[in-house]
Design an enzyme around this catalytic site. Sequence first.
Site, PDB file in Angstrom:
ATOM      1  N   GLN A  11       0.819  -1.216   0.000  1.00  0.00           N
ATOM      2  CA  GLN A  11       0.000   0.000   0.000  1.00  0.00           C
ATOM      3  C   GLN A  11       0.846   1.257   0.000  1.00  0.00           C
ATOM      4  O   GLN A  11       1.954   1.265   0.530  1.00  0.00           O
ATOM      5  CB  GLN A  11      -0.892   0.000   1.245  1.00  0.00           C
ATOM      6  CG  GLN A  11      -2.304  -0.379   0.901  1.00  0.00           C
ATOM      7  CD  GLN A  11      -3.202  -0.424   2.112  1.00  0.00           C
ATOM      8  OE1 GLN A  11      -3.364  -1.460   2.705  1.00  0.00           O
ATOM      9  NE2 GLN A  11      -3.782   0.692   2.477  1.00  0.00           N
ATOM     10  N   SER A  91       4.172  -6.792   2.263  1.00  0.00           N
ATOM     11  CA  SER A  91       2.834  -6.731   2.862  1.00  0.00           C
ATOM     12  C   SER A  91       1.784  -7.208   1.860  1.00  0.00           C
ATOM     13  O   SER A  91       1.801  -8.356   1.431  1.00  0.00           O
ATOM     14  CB  SER A  91       2.563  -5.303   3.373  1.00  0.00           C
ATOM     15  OG  SER A  91       1.312  -5.217   4.005  1.00  0.00           O
ATOM     16  N   LEU A  92       0.883  -6.324   1.436  1.00  0.00           N
ATOM     17  CA  LEU A  92      -0.102  -6.659   0.404  1.00  0.00           C
ATOM     18  C   LEU A  92       0.569  -7.309  -0.815  1.00  0.00           C
ATOM     19  O   LEU A  92       0.022  -8.221  -1.434  1.00  0.00           O
ATOM     20  CB  LEU A  92      -0.815  -5.367  -0.023  1.00  0.00           C
ATOM     21  CG  LEU A  92      -1.393  -5.329  -1.436  1.00  0.00           C
ATOM     22  CD1 LEU A  92      -2.639  -6.191  -1.511  1.00  0.00           C
ATOM     23  CD2 LEU A  92      -1.688  -3.906  -1.853  1.00  0.00           C
ATOM     24  N   ARG A 116      -9.371  -8.448   3.130  1.00  0.00           N
ATOM     25  CA  ARG A 116      -8.263  -8.177   4.047  1.00  0.00           C
ATOM     26  C   ARG A 116      -8.253  -6.696   4.430  1.00  0.00           C
ATOM     27  O   ARG A 116      -8.090  -6.338   5.591  1.00  0.00           O
ATOM     28  CB  ARG A 116      -6.944  -8.562   3.357  1.00  0.00           C
ATOM     29  CG  ARG A 116      -5.670  -8.311   4.164  1.00  0.00           C
ATOM     30  CD  ARG A 116      -4.483  -8.788   3.332  1.00  0.00           C
ATOM     31  NE  ARG A 116      -3.198  -8.622   3.995  1.00  0.00           N
ATOM     32  CZ  ARG A 116      -2.365  -7.605   3.805  1.00  0.00           C
ATOM     33  NH1 ARG A 116      -2.705  -6.624   2.977  1.00  0.00           N
ATOM     34  NH2 ARG A 116      -1.200  -7.550   4.425  1.00  0.00           N
ATOM     35  N   HIS A 200      -0.064  -4.517  10.561  1.00  0.00           N
ATOM     36  CA  HIS A 200       1.006  -5.455  10.951  1.00  0.00           C
ATOM     37  C   HIS A 200       1.374  -5.425  12.436  1.00  0.00           C
ATOM     38  O   HIS A 200       2.342  -6.037  12.838  1.00  0.00           O
ATOM     39  CB  HIS A 200       2.261  -5.277  10.083  1.00  0.00           C
ATOM     40  CG  HIS A 200       1.995  -5.601   8.651  1.00  0.00           C
ATOM     41  ND1 HIS A 200       1.728  -6.886   8.230  1.00  0.00           N
ATOM     42  CD2 HIS A 200       1.906  -4.810   7.552  1.00  0.00           C
ATOM     43  CE1 HIS A 200       1.496  -6.864   6.928  1.00  0.00           C
ATOM     44  NE2 HIS A 200       1.585  -5.625   6.505  1.00  0.00           N
ATOM     45  N   GLN A 249       0.905 -13.014   8.825  1.00  0.00           N
ATOM     46  CA  GLN A 249       1.402 -11.761   8.248  1.00  0.00           C
ATOM     47  C   GLN A 249       0.539 -10.549   8.607  1.00  0.00           C
ATOM     48  O   GLN A 249       1.056  -9.458   8.821  1.00  0.00           O
ATOM     49  CB  GLN A 249       1.492 -11.924   6.723  1.00  0.00           C
ATOM     50  CG  GLN A 249       2.221 -10.805   6.007  1.00  0.00           C
ATOM     51  CD  GLN A 249       1.389 -10.218   4.870  1.00  0.00           C
ATOM     52  OE1 GLN A 249       0.224  -9.871   5.067  1.00  0.00           O
ATOM     53  NE2 GLN A 249       1.980 -10.098   3.708  1.00  0.00           N
TER      54      GLN A 249
END
Length: 313
Positions: A11, A91-92, A116, A200, A249
Amino acid sequence: MSKLAFVFPGQGAQKVGMGKDFYDHYDVAKKLFKEADEALGYSIMKMCFEGPEEDLKLTANTQPAILTISCIANEILKENGVQPDITGGHSLGEYSALVAAGVLKFQDAVALVHKRGEFMQEAVPVGEGGMAAIIGVDRDKIIEICEAINAESPVQAVNLNCPGQTVIAGATLGVEKAVEELKAAGAKKAVILPVSAPFHSTLMKPAAEKLAVELDKVTMSDAKIPVVANVNAHVLTNADEIKTALVAQAASPVLWEDCVAQMQAFGADTLLEAGPGKTLCGFNRRIDKAIKSLNVEDVESLEKTLDYFKEVR
């Protein structure tokens, strides 16, 4: 023999207009945008091309939008004979990597990251959590300061991006206190980020639990290309291990610097960032200047990258 890694952004890389160039020039882009719109039940394509920016910035939209552009870039590279030996995502971006590695079907991944985004936003009410970027402090020092504040208000290091750049997240009070203390400890910069949730951090546990339920509904295959997991920087190919890592995660730190080191240990000396922006290329420069960084986010950068591969082959 040097190896090639594909890395996929998370992101923050979104911008209105992204993907239009690919759509105008490549049939595979038209196909994936259509599939994304069908999976979501609304037009992420229109949002990518026209905005408004406020809608594109909403986590539940940002995540499928970036994943779609990243997967289009990957498919176009594949059509041009460029394929990775190993892959990973920030991440994403790990979901884009899993599509590239054949673990997740594209439409499943689009629907998953939309949910998510919703789960992450629901986990902590707006205003009660936040994130901050810390520049110029050793990661061990950041972890130590956050741990001392944690007893009073939750805060932790969540994105270990590259030497000298770490992102912290937690309850608003904890993040603000950590920013003050890290400035006092010599941070060159300690900036509260304009995000709507403490991604996170352990505060995302409710999101991780809901995500586990959704992941059980989709088919995950063993990886055709090894994937480096954010949570532990391990090289994974087994579908069950990948699923476990993916659930963890959501509420665990992204060990990006360690992921890049793992790709290098695997033999990758060239990292290609597929998707909007050049954030990961920037991290590479701070991790190891010897890494060759390429990026593909539009037709111009694609042509530059393809020219590079013609020269080295």
